[in-house]
Design an enzyme around this catalytic site. Structure first.
Site, mmCIF file in Angstrom:
data_model
loop_
_atom_site.group_PDB
_atom_site.id
_atom_site.type_symbol
_atom_site.label_atom_id
_atom_site.label_comp_id
_atom_site.label_asym_id
_atom_site.label_seq_id
_atom_site.Cartn_x
_atom_site.Cartn_y
_atom_site.Cartn_z
ATOM 1 N N SER A 25 15.852 4.170 -17.479
ATOM 2 C CA SER A 25 16.134 3.392 -18.698
ATOM 3 C C SER A 25 17.512 3.674 -19.278
ATOM 4 C CB SER A 25 15.045 3.620 -19.752
ATOM 5 O OG SER A 25 13.790 3.196 -19.237
ATOM 6 N N GLU A 35 15.784 11.337 -11.596
ATOM 7 C CA GLU A 35 15.137 10.181 -12.223
ATOM 8 C C GLU A 35 13.723 10.560 -12.661
ATOM 9 O OE1 GLU A 35 16.999 6.246 -10.977
ATOM 10 O OE2 GLU A 35 15.452 6.688 -9.524
ATOM 11 N N GLY A 66 11.961 2.294 -15.927
ATOM 12 C CA GLY A 66 11.429 0.974 -16.259
ATOM 13 C C GLY A 66 10.502 0.981 -17.459
ATOM 14 N N GLU A 79 9.551 4.963 -6.563
ATOM 15 C CA GLU A 79 8.673 3.831 -6.209
ATOM 16 C C GLU A 79 8.277 3.912 -4.734
ATOM 17 O OE1 GLU A 79 11.236 0.767 -7.701
ATOM 18 O OE2 GLU A 79 10.797 1.413 -9.744
ATOM 19 N N GLY A 118 18.511 0.754 -13.096
ATOM 20 C CA GLY A 118 17.593 -0.267 -12.590
ATOM 21 C C GLY A 118 17.744 -1.555 -13.372
ATOM 22 N N GLY A 119 16.854 -1.754 -14.328
ATOM 23 C CA GLY A 119 16.799 -3.014 -15.088
ATOM 24 C C GLY A 119 18.140 -3.484 -15.625
ATOM 25 N N ASN A 172 20.595 -0.396 -8.955
ATOM 26 C CA ASN A 172 19.505 -0.626 -8.001
ATOM 27 C C ASN A 172 18.806 -1.921 -8.396
ATOM 28 O OD1 ASN A 172 17.231 -0.549 -6.404
ATOM 29 N ND2 ASN A 172 16.320 1.243 -7.407
ATOM 30 N N TRP A 173 19.038 -2.961 -7.597
ATOM 31 C CA TRP A 173 18.442 -4.269 -7.931
ATOM 32 C C TRP A 173 16.957 -4.337 -7.584
ATOM 33 C CZ3 TRP A 173 22.410 -8.642 -6.224
ATOM 34 C CH2 TRP A 173 23.628 -8.443 -6.905
ATOM 35 N N LYS A 174 16.475 -3.373 -6.836
ATOM 36 C CA LYS A 174 15.078 -3.366 -6.372
ATOM 37 C C LYS A 174 14.746 -4.697 -5.696
ATOM 38 C CE LYS A 174 14.073 -0.146 -10.058
ATOM 39 N NZ LYS A 174 13.080 0.483 -10.921
ATOM 40 N N HIS A 179 13.396 7.234 -3.652
ATOM 41 C CA HIS A 179 13.160 6.653 -4.980
ATOM 42 C C HIS A 179 11.669 6.807 -5.302
ATOM 43 C CE1 HIS A 179 12.703 3.799 -8.229
ATOM 44 N NE2 HIS A 179 14.017 3.884 -8.402
#
Ligand code: PEP
Length: 248
Positions: free
Chosen positions: A211, A165, A171, A95, A232-233, A9-11, A93
């Protein structure tokens, strides 16, 4: 056997040149893994990536409208996603639940519209740190799943991917331990067994996100009920993402 999936997920990251470079590197790399590789870039890049991508990468959108099509300025529909070759779409998600106030009811509508348009929902669920500390996390996850997914028929639920998640691990650098992840994944699968059947539950992929990185992916993925990861990251770095994919 249910499918293994590693999804990045590049967000809202990477401007055009960096996005193209990461995509090209992934697309041209010979990936050796038993997992399906999925990337969820910002929607702006989906069409171009869809026309350039090879067999080894699948595309996911990060979001879609809960409506079919029409006068909904700024929105992207599930049918548009399908029409350019997008296979998956993230739903719920944390967020979006937090910043866009997405409710269980809205997410249920998004799941419906995606399935109707042959796009696979990757349905995200997970508890906050407060709920983890208070011990109420099983109820939170159960309610998220029941409210947005349990209206589906047996054949529809088999088309859904679930991603657990924990919000406190997204993150933050904090990861659920391998045992904590397995405990929740087994719990989710047991809910599916109870509502549907063992056979149906065994066909549904449940991914872990929070993470997840090259150094912990193997340990997380070796659990019986962890069928892959939503990353993610670490998905923004080619070597890290490849190492996670190749943990399978
Ligand atoms: C995510 O946002 O889906 C996620 C898992 O992020 P990270 O890997 O950076 O914790």
């Amino acid at each position: 056997m249910r499918k293994r999936i590693v999804a990045g997920n590049w967000k809202m990251n990477l401007n055009n040149s960096d996005a193209q470079a990461l995509f090209e590197s992934l697309n041209s790399n010979k990936i050796v893994s038993s997992a399906e590789v999925v990337i969820a870039p910002p929607s702006l890049y989906l069409s171009e990536f869809a026309s350039k991508k090879g067999q080894q990468i699948c595309l996911a959108a990060q979001n879609c409208s809960d409506n079919d099509n029409g006068a909904y300025t700024g929105e992207v529909s599930a049918s548009m996603l399908y029409s350019i070759g997008v296979k998956y779409c993230l739903v719920g998600h944390s967020e979006r639940r937090q910043y866009q106030n997405e409710s269980d009811v809205l997410l249920k509508q998004k799941v419906n519209v995606l399935l109707k348009n042959k796009v696979v929902p990757i349905f995200c669920c997970g508890e906050s740190l407060d709920k983890r500390k208070s011990g109420d996390f099983f109820q939170v996850i159960q309610a998220q799943i029941e409210n947005s997914l349990f209206h589906l028929t047996d054949s529809e639920i088999k088309e859904v991917v679930i991603a657990y998640e924990p919000i406190w691990a997204i993150g933050t650098g904090l990861t659920a331990s391998s045992d904590q992840a397995q405990e929740i994944h087994a719990f989710i699968r047991a809910l599916l067994v109870e509502k549907y059947s063992l056979q149906t539950a065994e066909e549904i992929s449940i991914l872990y996100g929070g993470s997840c990185k090259a150094s912990n992916a193997k340990e997380l993925f070796m659990n019986r009920d962890v069928d892959g990861g939503l990353i993610g990251g670490a998905a923004l770095d080619l070597d890290s993402f490849l190492a996670i994919i190749e943990s399978f």
